[in-house]
Write a protein that holds these residues in place. Sequence first.
Motif: not given
Length: 239
Positions: A4-6, A19-23, A47-53, A55-59
């Motif tokens: 993600g950083a790259m 975000v990539y670390a969370v996924v 992470v207390n952020d439902l907006n990431l749900a 992309i997390v589900m995809l991962g």
Amino acid sequence: RSVGAMCHAMGLTESVSGVYAVVGSAAMLCGFKQMTLASVLIVVECVNDLNLAPIVMLGVAVSMAVNWSINQRGHDEEVIHRKQLPFLEPEAPQSFDGLAALDLCTPCSALPPEAQLQQVLQALEESTDYFPVKETDGPCLGIATRQALRSLIPGRTVEQVDHVYLDMADVVVDADVLPIHRVMDPTPFTVVEDMPAPRLYNLFAKAGERAACITSIRGDFRGLLSREQLIASVNEFSK
């Protein structure tokens, strides 16, 4: 996170590397434990952020697909399988369909209510931990465990077997004759030989039975099935 950083440094994405670390954390947890919904809930709550749900589900979905294509079992199940722990799945395997209780039991040594010392020593050489107690042509009178048989071997004064204390000086009159009936379970779990194997499996998996006597409809003794033998049968018929 490094990917993600790259990508962020190359201008390919505007998302922060966290975000990539969370996924990646959710994907690793899912692949390790083979948990889908639980992995998503744990990571999103952390992470207390439902907006990431999404992309997390995809991962998690990608991780689970890769895991299923490589591994047959999850980490916990693999440890249980390799250590050969006495664990049974909640539901009977499909390979048990069409089998009966008699197909699962294996021959074992039966001991008389009063056995010779040599008979007990020979029985203890077997790999099973449960031994039926019966007369020569009679029904099964009970089940004796390996621990109970060892307690009857001369040379010990007082032993505790299933909350029953035995004073060997009073019980054993002849050192070569051992009172198996004093340490056996006189009310063994008994099933008929044509009982469907899936129904018998549920009694061990859900009711916690350790051993069962297999008899004919008339009560003739056919064999003994222990929990360890049932697990071995599951592994054999599942191949």
